[in-house]
Design a protein around this motif. Sequence first.
Motif, PDB file in Angstrom:
ATOM      1  N   ASP A   1       0.817  -1.218   0.000  1.00  0.00           N
ATOM      2  CA  ASP A   1       0.000   0.000   0.000  1.00  0.00           C
ATOM      3  C   ASP A   1       0.850   1.267   0.000  1.00  0.00           C
ATOM      4  O   ASP A   1       0.335   2.362   0.210  1.00  0.00           O
TER       5      ASP A   1
ATOM      6  N   GLN B   1       1.250   6.825  -0.330  1.00  0.00           N
ATOM      7  CA  GLN B   1       0.300   5.721  -0.290  1.00  0.00           C
ATOM      8  C   GLN B   1      -0.788   5.907  -1.344  1.00  0.00           C
ATOM      9  O   GLN B   1      -1.702   5.079  -1.435  1.00  0.00           O
TER      10      GLN B   1
ATOM     11  N   ALA C   1      -0.158  -0.283   7.953  1.00  0.00           N
ATOM     12  CA  ALA C   1      -0.556  -1.608   7.485  1.00  0.00           C
ATOM     13  C   ALA C   1       0.145  -2.698   8.276  1.00  0.00           C
ATOM     14  O   ALA C   1      -0.456  -3.717   8.642  1.00  0.00           O
TER      15      ALA C   1
END
Length: 242
Positions: A40, A122, A151
Amino acid sequence: MKKMLGVTTALLFSLPVFAQSISGTVITLAGNAEIKADNDQAIVTFFIEEQDKDKAAAASRVNQKMKSGTELIKKEDPQALLSTRGYYTYPVYNDDVKVAAQPAKRQLIGWRSGQYLEVKTQNLKQLPTTTAAAQSLLALNGINFGLSDGAVAKLESERVAAGYKDFIEKLTMITHAMGKKPDDVVIESLDFDNAGTTVRPLAMAAPMLSRARVEASPVEVPSFEPGVSTLSIHIAGKLRLK
Protein backbone atom coordinates in the motif's frame (compact mmCIF):
# COMPACT_ATOMS: atom_id res chain seq x y z
CA MET A 1 7.17 -68.68 19.21
CA LYS A 2 7.64 -68.54 22.99
CA LYS A 3 10.83 -66.53 22.46
CA MET A 4 8.94 -63.89 20.42
CA LEU A 5 6.21 -63.61 23.05
CA GLY A 6 8.82 -63.12 25.68
CA VAL A 7 10.48 -60.30 23.76
CA THR A 8 7.13 -58.57 23.13
CA THR A 9 6.19 -58.81 26.81
CA ALA A 10 9.54 -57.37 27.82
CA LEU A 11 9.07 -54.38 25.47
CA LEU A 12 5.59 -53.68 26.79
CA PHE A 13 6.79 -53.67 30.35
CA SER A 14 9.70 -51.39 29.44
CA LEU A 15 7.51 -48.60 27.99
CA PRO A 16 6.51 -47.06 31.35
CA VAL A 17 10.16 -47.05 32.32
CA PHE A 18 10.98 -45.08 29.12
CA ALA A 19 8.14 -42.65 29.78
CA GLN A 20 9.49 -42.01 33.28
CA SER A 21 13.03 -41.51 31.99
CA ILE A 22 12.08 -38.52 29.80
CA SER A 23 10.44 -36.58 32.64
CA GLY A 24 12.29 -33.31 33.14
CA THR A 25 13.65 -33.36 29.62
CA VAL A 26 14.20 -29.91 28.11
CA ILE A 27 12.83 -29.41 24.58
CA THR A 28 13.61 -26.51 22.25
CA LEU A 29 10.97 -25.82 19.64
CA ALA A 30 10.43 -23.23 16.92
CA GLY A 31 7.28 -22.01 15.23
CA ASN A 32 7.36 -20.17 11.91
CA ALA A 33 4.72 -18.48 9.81
CA GLU A 34 4.30 -16.07 6.92
CA ILE A 35 1.39 -13.88 5.92
CA LYS A 36 1.07 -11.95 2.68
CA ALA A 37 -0.51 -8.56 2.15
CA ASP A 38 -0.99 -6.20 -0.79
CA ASN A 39 1.53 -3.37 -0.81
CA ASP A 40 0.00 0.00 0.00
CA GLN A 41 3.03 2.28 -0.18
CA ALA A 42 5.66 3.30 -2.72
CA ILE A 43 9.04 4.96 -2.27
CA VAL A 44 10.17 6.67 -5.47
CA THR A 45 13.53 8.35 -6.02
CA PHE A 46 14.01 11.09 -8.61
CA PHE A 47 17.22 12.90 -9.50
CA ILE A 48 18.58 15.70 -11.67
CA GLU A 49 22.12 16.20 -12.89
CA GLU A 50 23.73 19.04 -14.84
CA GLN A 51 27.23 19.69 -16.17
CA ASP A 52 28.78 23.01 -17.13
CA LYS A 53 32.16 24.71 -17.40
CA ASP A 54 30.87 27.15 -14.80
CA LYS A 55 30.26 25.48 -11.43
CA ALA A 56 27.64 28.05 -10.43
CA ALA A 57 25.73 27.57 -13.68
CA ALA A 58 25.55 23.78 -13.22
CA ALA A 59 24.37 24.15 -9.61
CA SER A 60 21.82 26.81 -10.53
CA ARG A 61 20.19 24.62 -13.18
CA VAL A 62 20.00 21.72 -10.72
CA ASN A 63 18.45 23.96 -8.07
CA GLN A 64 15.89 25.42 -10.45
CA LYS A 65 14.81 22.09 -11.95
CA MET A 66 14.62 20.36 -8.58
CA LYS A 67 12.56 23.22 -7.17
CA SER A 68 10.14 23.05 -10.10
CA GLY A 69 10.01 19.26 -9.97
CA THR A 70 9.31 19.29 -6.23
CA GLU A 71 6.48 21.78 -6.64
CA LEU A 72 5.01 19.68 -9.45
CA ILE A 73 5.05 16.50 -7.32
CA LYS A 74 3.42 18.32 -4.40
CA LYS A 75 0.69 19.55 -6.72
CA GLU A 76 0.01 16.07 -8.10
CA ASP A 77 0.17 14.33 -4.70
CA PRO A 78 -0.26 16.76 -1.77
CA GLN A 79 -0.13 13.95 0.82
CA ALA A 80 3.24 12.57 -0.32
CA LEU A 81 6.25 12.85 1.99
CA LEU A 82 9.26 14.37 0.23
CA SER A 83 12.85 14.14 1.46
CA THR A 84 16.14 15.30 -0.06
CA ARG A 85 18.50 12.32 -0.16
CA GLY A 86 21.68 13.71 -1.67
CA TYR A 87 23.34 16.72 -3.26
CA TYR A 88 26.75 16.69 -4.92
CA THR A 89 29.14 18.82 -6.95
CA TYR A 90 32.45 17.57 -8.27
CA PRO A 91 34.99 18.53 -10.94
CA VAL A 92 35.17 16.83 -14.33
CA TYR A 93 38.52 16.29 -16.02
CA ASN A 94 39.45 15.29 -19.55
CA ASP A 95 41.40 12.12 -20.28
CA ASP A 96 45.02 12.08 -19.17
CA VAL A 97 47.35 13.57 -21.76
CA LYS A 98 50.75 11.89 -21.74
CA VAL A 99 53.82 13.52 -23.26
CA ALA A 100 57.12 11.68 -23.59
CA ALA A 101 59.38 12.16 -20.57
CA GLN A 102 56.69 14.24 -18.82
CA PRO A 103 54.11 13.32 -16.16
CA ALA A 104 50.49 12.96 -17.25
CA LYS A 105 48.42 16.11 -16.93
CA ARG A 106 44.70 16.36 -16.19
CA GLN A 107 42.77 19.37 -17.35
CA LEU A 108 39.64 20.62 -15.61
CA ILE A 109 36.88 20.88 -18.20
CA GLY A 110 33.81 21.52 -16.06
CA TRP A 111 31.66 20.76 -13.03
CA ARG A 112 28.90 18.26 -12.46
CA SER A 113 26.12 18.84 -9.94
CA GLY A 114 23.16 16.69 -8.98
CA GLN A 115 20.47 16.15 -6.41
CA TYR A 116 18.18 13.27 -5.33
CA LEU A 117 14.61 13.50 -4.09
CA GLU A 118 12.76 10.68 -2.31
CA VAL A 119 8.97 10.57 -2.52
CA LYS A 120 7.01 8.33 -0.16
CA THR A 121 3.31 7.95 -0.92
CA GLN A 122 0.30 5.72 -0.29
CA ASN A 123 -1.64 7.23 -3.18
CA LEU A 124 -0.85 4.35 -5.53
CA LYS A 125 -3.77 5.17 -7.81
CA GLN A 126 -2.30 8.60 -8.54
CA LEU A 127 1.32 7.38 -8.63
CA PRO A 128 1.61 6.75 -12.42
CA THR A 129 0.34 10.26 -13.20
CA THR A 130 2.57 11.83 -10.55
CA THR A 131 5.61 9.96 -11.88
CA ALA A 132 4.96 10.97 -15.49
CA ALA A 133 4.55 14.61 -14.48
CA ALA A 134 7.79 14.57 -12.47
CA GLN A 135 9.69 12.92 -15.34
CA SER A 136 9.07 15.99 -17.50
CA LEU A 137 11.72 17.70 -15.32
CA LEU A 138 13.45 15.00 -13.29
CA ALA A 139 14.75 11.52 -13.99
CA LEU A 140 13.37 8.41 -12.26
CA ASN A 141 16.13 6.63 -10.34
CA GLY A 142 14.14 3.82 -8.70
CA ILE A 143 10.88 2.69 -7.15
CA ASN A 144 10.16 0.28 -4.33
CA PHE A 145 6.74 -0.93 -3.17
CA GLY A 146 6.05 -2.10 0.35
CA LEU A 147 3.77 -1.88 3.37
CA SER A 148 3.19 1.31 5.30
CA ASP A 149 3.74 1.42 9.06
CA GLY A 150 -0.01 1.52 9.57
CA ALA A 151 -0.56 -1.61 7.49
CA VAL A 152 2.20 -3.49 9.34
CA ALA A 153 0.65 -2.51 12.69
CA LYS A 154 -2.79 -3.78 11.63
CA LEU A 155 -1.30 -7.11 10.54
CA GLU A 156 0.80 -7.59 13.68
CA SER A 157 -1.79 -9.57 15.64
CA GLU A 158 -2.44 -11.84 12.64
CA ARG A 159 1.30 -12.41 12.19
CA VAL A 160 1.85 -13.32 15.84
CA ALA A 161 -1.23 -15.55 15.95
CA ALA A 162 -0.08 -17.46 12.86
CA GLY A 163 3.36 -18.04 14.36
CA TYR A 164 2.00 -19.18 17.73
CA LYS A 165 -0.46 -21.53 16.02
CA ASP A 166 2.41 -23.22 14.19
CA PHE A 167 4.33 -23.47 17.47
CA ILE A 168 1.43 -25.16 19.31
CA GLU A 169 0.74 -27.56 16.43
CA LYS A 170 4.37 -28.70 16.49
CA LEU A 171 4.25 -29.01 20.28
CA THR A 172 1.15 -31.22 20.08
CA MET A 173 2.75 -33.41 17.43
CA ILE A 174 6.00 -33.86 19.38
CA THR A 175 4.36 -34.61 22.72
CA HIS A 176 2.06 -37.14 21.07
CA ALA A 177 5.04 -38.89 19.50
CA MET A 178 6.71 -39.05 22.93
CA GLY A 179 3.65 -40.51 24.61
CA LYS A 180 2.87 -37.27 26.41
CA LYS A 181 0.14 -34.65 26.29
CA PRO A 182 0.57 -30.88 25.82
CA ASP A 183 -0.55 -30.51 29.44
CA ASP A 184 2.53 -32.49 30.46
CA VAL A 185 4.77 -29.69 29.20
CA VAL A 186 5.78 -26.52 31.00
CA ILE A 187 6.79 -23.63 28.72
CA GLU A 188 9.76 -21.97 30.39
CA SER A 189 10.47 -19.27 27.80
CA LEU A 190 9.26 -17.92 24.47
CA ASP A 191 11.23 -15.66 22.15
CA PHE A 192 9.15 -13.79 19.59
CA ASP A 193 11.35 -12.62 16.74
CA ASN A 194 9.77 -9.43 15.42
CA ALA A 195 11.57 -9.46 12.10
CA GLY A 196 9.05 -8.61 9.41
CA THR A 197 9.32 -6.86 6.08
CA THR A 198 11.24 -3.64 5.74
CA VAL A 199 11.67 -1.23 2.90
CA ARG A 200 15.19 -1.44 1.61
CA PRO A 201 16.86 1.85 0.85
CA LEU A 202 17.27 2.53 -2.83
CA ALA A 203 20.80 2.54 -4.17
CA MET A 204 21.70 5.90 -5.63
CA ALA A 205 23.67 4.70 -8.62
CA ALA A 206 25.64 7.26 -10.55
CA PRO A 207 23.33 8.41 -13.34
CA MET A 208 24.40 8.48 -16.95
CA LEU A 209 23.07 11.63 -18.57
CA SER A 210 23.72 13.32 -21.84
CA ARG A 211 25.85 16.41 -21.49
CA ALA A 212 23.79 18.23 -24.06
CA ARG A 213 20.79 20.21 -22.87
CA VAL A 214 17.63 19.15 -24.64
CA GLU A 215 14.01 20.13 -24.22
CA ALA A 216 12.06 17.51 -22.31
CA SER A 217 9.32 15.75 -24.25
CA PRO A 218 6.00 14.80 -22.64
CA VAL A 219 6.29 11.51 -20.80
CA GLU A 220 3.70 8.78 -21.26
CA VAL A 221 2.05 7.59 -18.05
CA PRO A 222 3.83 4.44 -16.79
CA SER A 223 2.17 1.28 -15.53
CA PHE A 224 2.99 -0.01 -12.04
CA GLU A 225 2.11 -3.27 -10.26
CA PRO A 226 2.57 -2.79 -6.48
CA GLY A 227 2.68 -6.54 -5.76
CA VAL A 228 2.57 -8.08 -2.29
CA SER A 229 4.83 -8.23 0.76
CA THR A 230 5.46 -11.12 3.12
CA LEU A 231 5.46 -10.68 6.89
CA SER A 232 7.29 -13.46 8.68
CA ILE A 233 7.71 -14.50 12.30
CA HIS A 234 9.94 -16.93 14.18
CA ILE A 235 9.01 -18.10 17.67
CA ALA A 236 11.60 -20.05 19.67
CA GLY A 237 10.53 -21.77 22.86
CA LYS A 238 12.17 -23.67 25.71
CA LEU A 239 9.97 -26.36 27.26
CA ARG A 240 10.34 -28.93 30.01
CA LEU A 241 8.47 -32.21 30.42
CA LYS A 242 6.84 -32.70 33.80
